[in-house]
Design an enzyme around this catalytic site. Structure first.
Site, PDB file in Angstrom:
ATOM      1  N   HIS A 286       0.873  -1.183   0.000  1.00 42.72           N
ATOM      2  CA  HIS A 286       0.000   0.000   0.000  1.00 42.72           C
ATOM      3  C   HIS A 286       0.909   1.232   0.000  1.00 42.72           C
ATOM      4  O   HIS A 286       2.013   1.185   0.532  1.00 42.72           O
ATOM      5  CB  HIS A 286      -0.833  -0.055   1.287  1.00 42.72           C
ATOM      6  CG  HIS A 286      -1.892   0.989   1.421  1.00 42.72           C
ATOM      7  ND1 HIS A 286      -1.608   2.301   1.718  1.00 42.72           N
ATOM      8  CD2 HIS A 286      -3.247   0.924   1.317  1.00 42.72           C
ATOM      9  CE1 HIS A 286      -2.739   2.985   1.807  1.00 42.72           C
ATOM     10  NE2 HIS A 286      -3.754   2.174   1.561  1.00 42.72           N
ATOM     11  N   LYS A 389      -9.814  -0.929  10.711  1.00 45.36           N
ATOM     12  CA  LYS A 389      -9.939  -2.182   9.945  1.00 45.36           C
ATOM     13  C   LYS A 389     -10.172  -3.367  10.886  1.00 45.36           C
ATOM     14  O   LYS A 389     -10.351  -4.492  10.447  1.00 45.36           O
ATOM     15  CB  LYS A 389      -8.672  -2.412   9.117  1.00 45.36           C
ATOM     16  CG  LYS A 389      -8.443  -1.352   8.039  1.00 45.36           C
ATOM     17  CD  LYS A 389      -7.261  -1.689   7.183  1.00 45.36           C
ATOM     18  CE  LYS A 389      -6.717  -0.496   6.434  1.00 45.36           C
ATOM     19  NZ  LYS A 389      -7.550  -0.050   5.301  1.00 45.36           N
ATOM     20  N   CYS A 528      -4.753   2.424  -3.585  1.00 43.35           N
ATOM     21  CA  CYS A 528      -3.494   2.973  -3.031  1.00 43.35           C
ATOM     22  C   CYS A 528      -2.331   2.002  -3.258  1.00 43.35           C
ATOM     23  O   CYS A 528      -1.477   1.840  -2.372  1.00 43.35           O
ATOM     24  CB  CYS A 528      -3.620   3.299  -1.547  1.00 43.35           C
ATOM     25  SG  CYS A 528      -4.917   4.473  -1.197  1.00 43.35           S
TER      26      CYS A 528
HETATM   27  N1  PLP Z   1      -1.476  -0.533   4.733  1.00 46.28           N
HETATM   28  C1  PLP Z   1      -2.397  -1.344   4.184  1.00 46.28           C
HETATM   29  C2  PLP Z   1      -2.001  -2.724   3.780  1.00 46.28           C
HETATM   30  C3  PLP Z   1      -3.703  -0.885   4.007  1.00 46.28           C
HETATM   31  O1  PLP Z   1      -4.614  -1.687   3.463  1.00 46.28           O
HETATM   32  C4  PLP Z   1      -4.031   0.428   4.422  1.00 46.28           C
HETATM   33  C5  PLP Z   1      -5.396   0.956   4.227  1.00 46.28           C
HETATM   34  O2  PLP Z   1      -6.129   0.531   3.368  1.00 46.28           O
HETATM   35  C6  PLP Z   1      -3.038   1.217   4.986  1.00 46.28           C
HETATM   36  C7  PLP Z   1      -1.768   0.707   5.129  1.00 46.28           C
HETATM   37  C8  PLP Z   1      -3.316   2.613   5.440  1.00 46.28           C
HETATM   38  O3  PLP Z   1      -4.106   2.604   6.592  1.00 46.28           O
HETATM   39  P1  PLP Z   1      -4.670   3.972   7.198  1.00 46.28           P
HETATM   40  O4  PLP Z   1      -5.466   4.610   6.081  1.00 46.28           O
HETATM   41  O5  PLP Z   1      -5.529   3.525   8.319  1.00 46.28           O
HETATM   42  O6  PLP Z   1      -3.531   4.801   7.605  1.00 46.28           O
END
Ligand code: PLP
Length: 573
Positions: A286, A389, A528
């Site tokens: 991500h 999540k 993302c």
């Molecule tokens: N890392 C992963 C694997 C994710 O799926 C996400 C969100 O979809 C994030 C990081 C970022 O999380 P946050 O938006 O809660 O900072």
């Protein structure tokens, strides 16, 4: 002459709880005070909320001398605690001090009921200082390295293993899923990979805090403030237990995964990665676990490298040696891909990273809700995730780190609560986790996350995992029957509860809009993860992600909505 521990025990046993707390204060009143000239900076104990000065004197020479301690504080309740510590430790030989089971004293006096978790940390600081002094004087054979106060604070919740879950019963606990929408449909929520819904208990807990005892944290000793501190520290403990962390002091509340990965990249990475070093990541990350490392590499003139991937979207561990070398300072990898669902072999990656002296940072945003997380068994250096999540609130995230890693990480946010001492020309930092908790915390959210973790643990992560994998397998088999539909990522055995797919000649956004007409709520786009989509050769996918509350009916609804959309949507030539 100080009061003895036996006298303190006797007094305590005769008093009811309210008077015991008063007695603690009175112990403080009776303790001799340091004159101003003895309140010296060099005798201050760090980690205490109040000022605490402690001095020691070895009464005689020799290999195991008697040590006398004196201490004072500007807070009466702390002076009461000091009186207990002096009664326990002062006037004993160094080896007796090291052998003393101070936990037993604290437990017998039920100190946990009278003092806030922050005070426990301060108490830990005092005990640590006393033991450090004793260690300097004791013969080597007297050493015991157990950290006494932490042992009392760490409470393992009993392991609960539930073989299976009833998704219909679970679904009933989620108000948002039980409403009838304006078009008469009930929502089929398949976007838990973005944010999971919250069970009623989490909503109720947040409401309870707001309505009954909200206050800022670690500030006030009035009853709301004390309750909030207690609730927050309880949540911290629950989260530590949930991921099998050694201590709640290794859990920092942050605002989310993105903020936390940046905190590690620039708080640890800036100080440990230099010109010519390498940072190893993967193309399935991500952006939250990609862009900070890319920017760090640019700033530090380091090289960003990638673990090769197999055609079906797994990491190609057989080629790890090509990219993991002694130049690698850090490996950052997700526990589970937010697009492919690929589950990565974190334990193996951690071992391989450590072999070359690198640290491993795990972006567990996707993996923590779906599989058991054990930071000690996996031997990870940092592990990071978000509350939203994990059936918890938005705006709260978690930083876990090994104690040494946290100690060598510099804060990147400066302000209230994260300091030890502020001078006009420089400042020193509080010990972790406070060092990473500058300003007012997401208090209600963090407490809500503690409740979410309770809720999940009550069902058992294994049971949720088994249920989701069954849905994943069923959905995969049915989707594979739809002509022109391609699923990206490995087989069900190597992935978690996420399916990203495309239908030939149909744009994922158009598809997601058509699915919404049937109240099947999915996400579309690059999720993302642009570099991953570049690798896959597509600009976007549609993603269905599952959680504990999804049912077989949801899978049926997804499949039939896709068939409906495929028939209705015009194909691009
Ligand atoms: N890392 C992963 C694997 C994710 O799926 C996400 C969100 O979809 C994030 C990081 C970022 O999380 P946050 O938006 O809660 O900072």
């Amino acid at each position: 002459m100080h009061i003895t521990t036996e006298e303190i025990f006797e007094e305590f046993e005769e008093l009811d709880p309210r008077d015991q707390s008063q007695f603690l204060l009175e112990l403080g009143y009776d303790l001799p005070r340091f004159p101003p000239e003895e309140q010296r900076e060099c005798d201050l104990i760090h980690g205490c909320q109040s000022q605490v000065w402690l001095t020691a004197r070895a009464v005689e020479d020799g290999s195991d001398p008697v040590i006398e301690f004196r201490a004072d504080s500007d807070a009466e309740i702390v002076r009461g605690l000091i009186a207990i510590l002096l009664a326990s430790y002062s006037g004993h030989t160094a080896s007796e001090i090291l052998r003393l089971p101070i936990n037993d004293v604290f437990t017998r006096l039920r100190l946990k009921q009278y003092i806030s978790p922050q005070r426990h940390n301060g108490l830990q600081g005092m005990v640590d200082r006393i033991r450090e002094i004793a260690r300097r004087h004791a013969p080597c054979t007297a050493y015991t390295e157990q950290s006494p106060v932490q042992v009392v604070l760490r409470q393992q919740s009993p392991a609960q293993t539930v073989a299976s879950i009833d998704p219909q019963e679970i679904r009933r606990q989620f108000p948002v899923l039980n409403q009838v929408l304006e078009d008469g449909l009930t929502p089929v929520y398949l976007d838990s990979g973005a944010s999971a819904q919250k069970p009623q208990v989490v909503i109720d807990k947040e409401r309870e805090v707001e309505e009954q005892y909200f206050a800022n944290a670690y500030r006030g000793r009035y009853r709301f403030g004390a309750r909030i501190d207690e609730e927050l520290e309880t949540a911290r403990q629950k989260i530590a237990t949930f991921i099998s962390a050694e201590s709640p002091q290794q859990i920092a509340f942050t605002s989310g995964t993105t903020a936390t990965l940046n905190a590690v990249a620039f708080g640890w990475g800036t100080h440990h990665v230099g010109a010519g070093d390498e940072i190893l990541i993967t193309e399935m990350e991500h952006h939250a676990n990609f862009v900070p490392w890319q920017q760090l590499a640019i700033q530090r003139q380091a090289t960003l490298r990638f673990i090769p991937m197999t055609d079906d979207g797994q990491l190609d561990i057989s080629r790890l040696d090509e990219v993991l070398t002694t130049k690698t300072k850090l490996l950052a990898v997700c526990g589970m891909s937010n697009v492919l669902g690929t589950v990565n072999p974190i334990k193996e990656l951690a071992a391989r990273a450590h072999e070359v002296g690198a640290v491993i940072v795990v972006d567990a945003a996707q993996s923590v809700p779906h599989q058991v997380t054990n930071v000690v068994a996996d031997d990870v250096d940092f592990l990071i995730f978000s509350g939203h999540k994990l059936y918890g609130p938005t705006g709260v995230g978690i930083l876990y780190g090994k104690a040494d890693r946290l100690n060598e990480t510099q804060p990147i946010l400066f302000g209230g609560h994260m300091i030890d001492r502020v001078y006009k020309d420089h400042s020193t930092w509080a010990a972790p986790p406070a060092r990473f908790e500058a300003g007012t915390l997401p208090i209600v959210q963090a407490i809500g996350l503690g409740t979410a973790v309770d809720w999940i643990s009550g069902l058992s992560v294994e049971a949720i995992h088994n249920h989701e994998q069954r849905l994943l397998r069923s959905a995969t088999e049915q989707l594979q029957q739809i002509p022109g539909l391609t699923i990206f990522g490995p087989s069900v055995d190597h992935k978690g509860a996420i399916i990203s797919f495309r239908i030939d000649d149909v744009h994922p956004e158009d598809l997601a809009i058509m699915l919404d007409r049937r109240a099947v709520l999915t996400r579309h786009g690059h999720h993302c993860a642009m570099p991953l989509h570049d690798l896959l050769g597509v600009s976007a996918t549609t993603r269905a992600s599952f959680a504990a509350y999804n049912t077989d009916d949801d899978v049926t609804a997804l499949v039939s909505a896709i068939e409906y959309a495929r028939d209705e949507l015009p194909r691009r030539p």
